[in-house]
Motif scaffolding. Structure first.
Motif, short mmCIF file in Angstrom:
data_model
loop_
_atom_site.label_atom_id
_atom_site.label_comp_id
_atom_site.label_asym_id
_atom_site.label_seq_id
_atom_site.Cartn_x
_atom_site.Cartn_y
_atom_site.Cartn_z
N GLY A 290 100.80 69.52 88.17
CA GLY A 290 101.71 68.53 87.60
C GLY A 290 100.93 67.34 87.08
O GLY A 290 99.70 67.36 87.02
N GLY A 291 101.66 66.31 86.70
CA GLY A 291 101.02 65.10 86.20
C GLY A 291 101.44 63.91 87.03
O GLY A 291 102.45 63.93 87.72
N GLU B 174 106.04 67.10 81.01
CA GLU B 174 105.46 68.10 81.90
C GLU B 174 106.55 68.70 82.79
O GLU B 174 107.60 68.11 83.00
N HIS C 101 106.46 65.82 87.09
CA HIS C 101 105.70 64.58 86.93
C HIS C 101 106.10 63.59 88.02
O HIS C 101 107.28 63.38 88.30
N GLN D 226 96.03 64.57 86.01
CA GLN D 226 96.47 65.89 86.42
C GLN D 226 96.30 66.02 87.93
O GLN D 226 95.23 65.70 88.47
#
Length: 280
Positions: A49-50, A131, A134, A161
Motif C-alpha cells: 500500500g501507500g 492506490e 492508502h 510505499q
C-alpha cells in the motif's frame, strides 16, 4: 446355526438397511458437512500500500476526524498512533477502529519494524484514492516507522510505499466505552463506540432498554443506525427508558453484550465505560 454367522448376517443386514435409508434422505447430508467458522479479518500475510502523513510532525493527525473519537486520539490507548484511511480502509465509516500493522523498507530511513495503528479518520482524495490501500498516518505514526533519530528524514519522503496487514486491536486494561453525543435527548440517542478489542470495528449496534440482564438473543433489541464514522444513532419517536444496554456485532460477526452501561440519569456529552470487551 452357530452364533457368529448369525451375528454377521444381522450386522450386514443392518448396515445395508442404514445405507438405503440414508440415501433416500439426501437432505441429511447437510448434517455431515464441516462446520464453517466466521473468522476475523486478521491477516497473516503482508499487502502493499501507500502512506503519507498529515497534521504536525509529532502530532495525532486531527481530533478524531471523520470517526468521531475527538481528542481521544492523542490520549492512551490510541496515543497518537492513528491513521486516516483511504476508501478501502475507511469503508464509509465502518472501518473506524480497525487496527493494522504498517512498515516500510523502501527508504534509507525505514527501520522495517511494524507499527500498529488504528483507523480514526478518512482520507478521501489525492493519493488516498490512487492506490488500492492508502494510510494517511499521523506525524507520530509515520515517524515511528523510521530508524531511531531519522523520523524527520522519513517524513520528507512524500508518498511512501509500505507493507500492511490487519491485526487484532488490543487495549490492555480498557473495556468498550460509549461516548454520548451532545445532541442526544430522551427521544434520540447517539453514541460513539470506542476501544473494541479484536476486530476493532463494528457492523452493527443494537440497544436494549430498561432491563436488568438482557441476553444476546432477547427479542427486545432495537437496531441502531450508523450515523457517521463510529457514531450510531436511534431516533425512537418516544421516550427512551434507561438504563441502556448494547449488543455489539464485530466485523467478523462476533457479538458482545454490554449490560446497563448507560444508567438512569445519563447526560449528553458524557462517556460511559462498560465492564466487558471482545476476546482477542
Amino acid at each position: 446355526m452357530a452364533m457368529a454367522p448369525v451375528l454377521s448376517i444381522l450386522t450386514n443386514s443392518i448396515s445395508i438397511f442404514a445405507l438405503v435409508f440414508l440415501s433416500s434422505l439426501p437432505h441429511l447430508s447437510l448434517c455431515f458437512k464441516p462446520r464453517s467458522f466466521n473468522h476475523s479479518a486478521v491477516q497473516s500475510d503482508w499487502s502493499s500500500g501507500g502512506a503519507t502523513w498529515y497534521g504536525s510532525p509529532n502530532g495525532y493527525g486531527s481530533d478524531g476526524g471523520a470517526c468521531g473519537y475527538g481528542n481521544a486520539v492523542e490520549q492512551a490507548p490510541f496515543s497518537s498512533l492513528v491513521s486516516a484511511g483511504g476508501p478501502s480502509l475507511f469503508k464509509s465509516g465502518k472501518g473506524c477502529g480497525a487496527c493494522y500493522q504498517v512498515k516500510c523498507n523502501d527508504n534509507a530511513a525505514c527501520s522495517g519494524n511494524p507499527v500498529t495503528v488504528a483507523i480514526t479518520d478518512e482520507c478521501p482524495g489525492g493519493p488516498c484514492v490512487a492506490e488500492a490501500a492508502h494510510f494517511d498516518l499521523s506525524g507520530t505514526a509515520f515517524g515511528a516507522m523510521a530508524i531511531s533519530g531519522q523520523a524527520d528524514q522519513l517524513r520528507n519522503a512524500g508518498v511512501l510505499q509500505i507493507q500492511y496487514r490487519r491485526v487484532p486491536c488490543n487495549y490492555p486494561g480498557r473495556n468498550v466505552a460509549f461516548h454520548v453525543d451532545a445532541g442526544s435527548n430522551p427521544y434520540y440517542l447517539s453514541v460513539v463506540v470506542e476501544f473494541e478489542d479484536g476486530d476493532g470495528d463494528l457492523t452493527g449496534l443494537d440497544l436494549h432498554q430498561a432491563s436488568s440482564s438482557p441476553t444476546s438473543d432477547s427479542k427486545d433489541w432495537i437496531s441502531m443506525q450508523q450515523s457517521w464514522g463510529a457514531d450510531w444513532k436511534l431516533n425512537s419517536g418516544s421516550t427512551l427508558e434507561p438504563p441502556f444496554s448494547f449488543k455489539l456485532t464485530s466485523d467478523s460477526g462476533k457479538t458482545l453484550v454490554a449490560s446497563n452501561v448507560i444508567p438512569t440519569g445519563w447526560q449528553p456529552g458524557a462517556t460511559y465505560r462498560s465492564v466487558v470487551n471482545f476476546k482477542t
